[in-house]
Design a protein around this motif. Structure first.
Motif, PDB file in Angstrom:
ATOM      1  N   PRO A   1      -1.662  12.826  57.685  1.00 54.61           N
ATOM      2  CA  PRO A   1      -2.852  12.608  58.246  1.00 54.61           C
ATOM      3  C   PRO A   1      -3.245  14.152  58.919  1.00 54.61           C
ATOM      4  N   GLU A   2      -3.842  14.505  58.647  1.00 54.27           N
ATOM      5  CA  GLU A   2      -4.323  14.557  59.250  1.00 54.27           C
ATOM      6  C   GLU A   2      -4.442  14.602  60.592  1.00 54.27           C
ATOM      7  N   ALA A   3      -4.997  13.915  61.765  1.00 53.13           N
ATOM      8  CA  ALA A   3      -4.785  13.895  62.668  1.00 53.13           C
ATOM      9  C   ALA A   3      -3.159  14.089  63.691  1.00 53.13           C
ATOM     10  N   LEU A   4      -2.506  14.491  62.893  1.00 50.97           N
ATOM     11  CA  LEU A   4      -0.903  15.282  63.349  1.00 50.97           C
ATOM     12  C   LEU A   4      -0.928  15.962  63.131  1.00 50.97           C
ATOM     13  N   LEU A   5      -1.591  16.668  62.762  1.00 50.18           N
ATOM     14  CA  LEU A   5      -1.634  18.466  62.428  1.00 50.18           C
ATOM     15  C   LEU A   5      -2.196  18.366  64.563  1.00 50.18           C
ATOM     16  N   THR A   6      -3.238  17.762  64.436  1.00 49.07           N
ATOM     17  CA  THR A   6      -4.211  18.384  65.414  1.00 49.07           C
ATOM     18  C   THR A   6      -3.176  17.811  66.861  1.00 49.07           C
ATOM     19  N   ASP A   7      -2.773  16.416  66.594  1.00 44.44           N
ATOM     20  CA  ASP A   7      -2.277  16.359  68.008  1.00 44.44           C
ATOM     21  C   ASP A   7      -0.808  17.881  67.892  1.00 44.44           C
ATOM     22  N   LEU A   8      -0.807  18.051  66.690  1.00 41.21           N
ATOM     23  CA  LEU A   8       0.626  19.013  67.432  1.00 41.21           C
ATOM     24  C   LEU A   8      -0.290  20.239  67.854  1.00 41.21           C
ATOM     25  N   LEU A   9      -1.284  20.771  67.356  1.00 40.49           N
ATOM     26  CA  LEU A   9      -2.274  22.009  67.860  1.00 40.49           C
ATOM     27  C   LEU A   9      -1.929  21.947  69.292  1.00 40.49           C
ATOM     28  N   ALA A  10      -2.570  20.582  69.554  1.00 38.93           N
ATOM     29  CA  ALA A  10      -2.987  20.148  70.979  1.00 38.93           C
ATOM     30  C   ALA A  10      -1.440  19.707  71.297  1.00 38.93           C
ATOM     31  N   ALA A  11      -1.105  19.162  71.625  1.00 41.48           N
ATOM     32  CA  ALA A  11       0.240  19.299  72.186  1.00 41.48           C
ATOM     33  C   ALA A  11       0.335  20.482  73.173  1.00 41.48           C
ATOM     34  N   SER A  12       0.682  21.405  71.680  1.00 37.36           N
ATOM     35  CA  SER A  12       1.135  22.840  72.366  1.00 37.36           C
ATOM     36  C   SER A  12      -0.366  23.883  72.865  1.00 37.36           C
ATOM     37  N   GLY A  13      -0.641  23.538  72.652  1.00 34.65           N
ATOM     38  CA  GLY A  13      -2.279  23.997  73.644  1.00 34.65           C
ATOM     39  C   GLY A  13      -3.188  24.669  73.082  1.00 34.65           C
ATOM     40  N   GLN A  14      -2.938  24.971  71.775  1.00 31.61           N
ATOM     41  CA  GLN A  14      -3.819  25.815  70.519  1.00 31.61           C
ATOM     42  C   GLN A  14      -5.145  25.293  71.404  1.00 31.61           C
ATOM     43  N   LEU A  15      -5.978  23.719  71.152  1.00 31.16           N
ATOM     44  CA  LEU A  15      -6.368  23.864  72.145  1.00 31.16           C
ATOM     45  C   LEU A  15      -7.892  23.598  73.008  1.00 31.16           C
ATOM     46  N   ASP A  16      -6.975  24.534  73.819  1.00 31.55           N
ATOM     47  CA  ASP A  16      -7.328  23.704  75.234  1.00 31.55           C
ATOM     48  C   ASP A  16      -8.348  25.822  75.121  1.00 31.55           C
ATOM     49  N   THR A  17      -9.382  25.213  75.468  1.00 28.56           N
ATOM     50  CA  THR A  17     -10.460  25.820  75.105  1.00 28.56           C
ATOM     51  C   THR A  17     -10.448  26.730  76.593  1.00 28.56           C
ATOM     52  N   GLY A  18     -10.459  26.518  77.740  1.00 26.78           N
ATOM     53  CA  GLY A  18     -10.052  26.545  79.258  1.00 26.78           C
ATOM     54  C   GLY A  18      -9.020  27.814  79.108  1.00 26.78           C
ATOM     55  N   TYR A  19      -7.554  27.714  78.470  1.00 25.13           N
ATOM     56  CA  TYR A  19      -6.369  28.646  78.660  1.00 25.13           C
ATOM     57  C   TYR A  19      -5.696  27.618  80.157  1.00 25.13           C
ATOM     58  N   GLU A  20      -5.892  27.173  79.995  1.00 26.66           N
ATOM     59  CA  GLU A  20      -5.486  26.303  80.874  1.00 26.66           C
ATOM     60  C   GLU A  20      -4.017  26.034  81.456  1.00 26.66           C
ATOM     61  N   HIS A  21      -3.694  24.914  80.336  1.00 32.12           N
ATOM     62  CA  HIS A  21      -2.773  24.602  79.305  1.00 32.12           C
ATOM     63  C   HIS A  21      -1.239  24.894  79.828  1.00 32.12           C
ATOM     64  N   GLU A  22      -0.232  24.153  80.320  1.00 30.11           N
ATOM     65  CA  GLU A  22       0.911  24.768  80.573  1.00 30.11           C
ATOM     66  C   GLU A  22       1.758  25.806  79.799  1.00 30.11           C
ATOM     67  N   ASN A  23       1.649  26.010  79.075  1.00 27.47           N
ATOM     68  CA  ASN A  23       2.436  26.576  77.762  1.00 27.47           C
ATOM     69  C   ASN A  23       0.874  28.349  77.507  1.00 27.47           C
ATOM     70  N   ILE A  24       0.360  27.943  78.113  1.00 29.71           N
ATOM     71  CA  ILE A  24      -0.360  29.145  77.638  1.00 29.71           C
ATOM     72  C   ILE A  24       0.177  30.412  78.344  1.00 29.71           C
ATOM     73  N   PHE A  25       0.506  31.545  78.406  1.00 30.00           N
ATOM     74  CA  PHE A  25       0.230  32.686  79.497  1.00 30.00           C
ATOM     75  C   PHE A  25      -0.222  33.919  79.142  1.00 30.00           C
TER      76      PHE A  25
END
Length: 295
Positions: A222-246
Motif C-alpha cells: 500500500p502507498e500508505a505504508l510509504l507515506t507513513d514511513l516518510l512521515a515517521a522519518s520527518g520528511q513530510l514536516d513542512t515546518g522542519y520541527e520533527h525531532e529527526n531534522i537538524f
C-alpha cells in the motif's frame, strides 16, 4: 589538523588547521572514519580552487561526474554547481537545486558514498542544509512500521525532480518523461540497508526519489505504508520541527563532507534571492551500498 569532537548542535565534527597540501594518508583515514561514524565533517577556513577541490574529493573516493552536463563547472565535469549568479560569460550551473529531501544519486545503480560540499558564496540569512540521519530514523520507528517493512524493497526514480534543460524547450512533456525513464531507469533497493562500514541499519527512502514499496517477490504494498514511513522519518514536516531534522548552517570557508548513505538532506534556499553559489564533488568508495551486497 585539530579535530573538535562535536560541531554545531552536537552533530558531526569540525576540523581546524586542515591543509590539503600537507595532509597525510593517516589524516585522510581518520577523516573518513569520522565521516562514516559522525556523519558530518566540516573542514574550516578552506580556500580551494576548482582543481584543488576535485583533488580533495578524490582523496576520499572515486569522483563521479553528474550525468547532466548543465550542472558541470566549466573547468571540471566533476564539480556540480548550484548558482543563481548571472555572468557576462553565461550561466554556470543551475539555480536553486536540491530543495527536497533526497540522498545524492539514490536513483542510480551506484549511489554516492560521500558528498563533498563547498559553499562559495553565502547569503546573509538562510545559509545551510537540513539533514535527517536515517539510521536514527530507523531506530525511532515503532514496532508496527518495523514489522511492516521487514524484507521489503523500495523503488527510486528521478522522474519527479528532473529539471528541464534548455534544449527541452518546446519538446512535448511526454517525450521528456520517456527520456528520463530511459536514461535513469528506476532502481530497487532494500527499504532497510545495513551500512557496510558502521553496521548500522538505516531507512533508505526519500521524499524526492522513492515512489513505491513492494515485498520481496515484487508485489506492490500500500502507498500508505510509504507515506507513513516518510512521515515517521520527518520528511513530510513542512515546518522542519520533527525531532529527526537538524540544520547545519555554514560560514565562509566551510567545506563539508557527509555520509551520503546515512544522511538525507534538503537545501535551505534564501527567500530574498541573494547571490549564492556552491560546489559539490561526489565520490564512490570501495564498499558496496550496503553490507548485504557484499555477502
Amino acid at each position: 589538523m585539530r579535530i573538535d569532537t562535536r560541531s554545531e548542535g552536537g552533530r558531526g565534527i569540525e576540523v581546524h588547521d586542515f591543509d590539503p597540501a600537507a595532509v597525510t594518508a593517516d589524516d585522510l583515514a581518520t577523516l573518513r572514519r569520522h565521516v562514516y561514524h559522525d556523519k558530518i565533517v566540516v573542514l574550516k577556513a578552506q580556500t580551494l580552487d576548482v582543481a584543488q577541490f576535485v583533488a580533495l574529493g578524490a582523496a576520499f573516493g572515486e569522483p563521479v561526474a553528474y550525468y547532466e552536463p548543465m550542472y558541470h563547472h566549466p573547468d571540471s565535469e566533476y564539480v556540480f554547481v548550484s548558482s543563481n549568479i548571472s555572468r557576462d560569460t553565461g550561466r554556470v550551473g543551475v539555480p536553486k537545486t536540491g530543495a527536497f529531501w533526497h540522498s545524492d544519486y539514490q536513483f542510480m545503480p551506484r549511489p554516492f558514498a560521500i558528498t563533498c560540499f563547498y559553499p562559495r558564496k553565502l547569503p546573509t540569512v538562510s545559509r545551510g542544509t537540513y539533514f535527517i540521519d536515517m539510521a536514527q530514523a530507523y531506530r525511532r520507528l515503532g514496532p508496527r512500521l518495523r514489522a511492516a517493512i521487514e524484507n521489503t524493497y523500495c523503488l527510486h526514480s528521478a522522474r519527479r525532480y528532473v529539471k528541464i534543460r534548455p534544449e527541452d524547450v518546446f519538446r512535448p512533456l511526454g517525450q521528456i518523461i520517456a527520456e528520463v525513464e530511459r536514461r535513469t531507469p528506476p532502481q530497487r533497493w532494500p527499504t532497510v540497508l545495513r551500512h557496510p562500514v558502521t553496521g548500522e541499519d538505516l531507512l533508505y527512502i526519500s521524499e524526492a526519489f522513492t515512489y513505491a514499496i513492494e515485498d520481496a517477490a515484487g508485489a506492490a504494498l500500500p502507498e500508505a505504508l510509504l507515506t507513513d514511513l516518510l512521515a515517521a522519518s520527518g520528511q513530510l514536516d513542512t515546518g522542519y520541527e520533527h525531532e529527526n531534522i537538524f540544520l547545519r548552517s555554514y560560514e565562509p570557508g566551510d567545506l563539508v563532507l557527509w555520509d551520503n548513505r546515512t544522511l538525507i538532506h534538503r537545501a535551505l534556499h534564501n527567500p530574498g534571492n541573494e547571490a549564492t553559489e556552491s560546489y559539490r564533488v561526489t565520490v564512490l568508495d570501495e564498499f558496496p551500498l550496503t553490507s548485504e551486497e557484499a555477502a
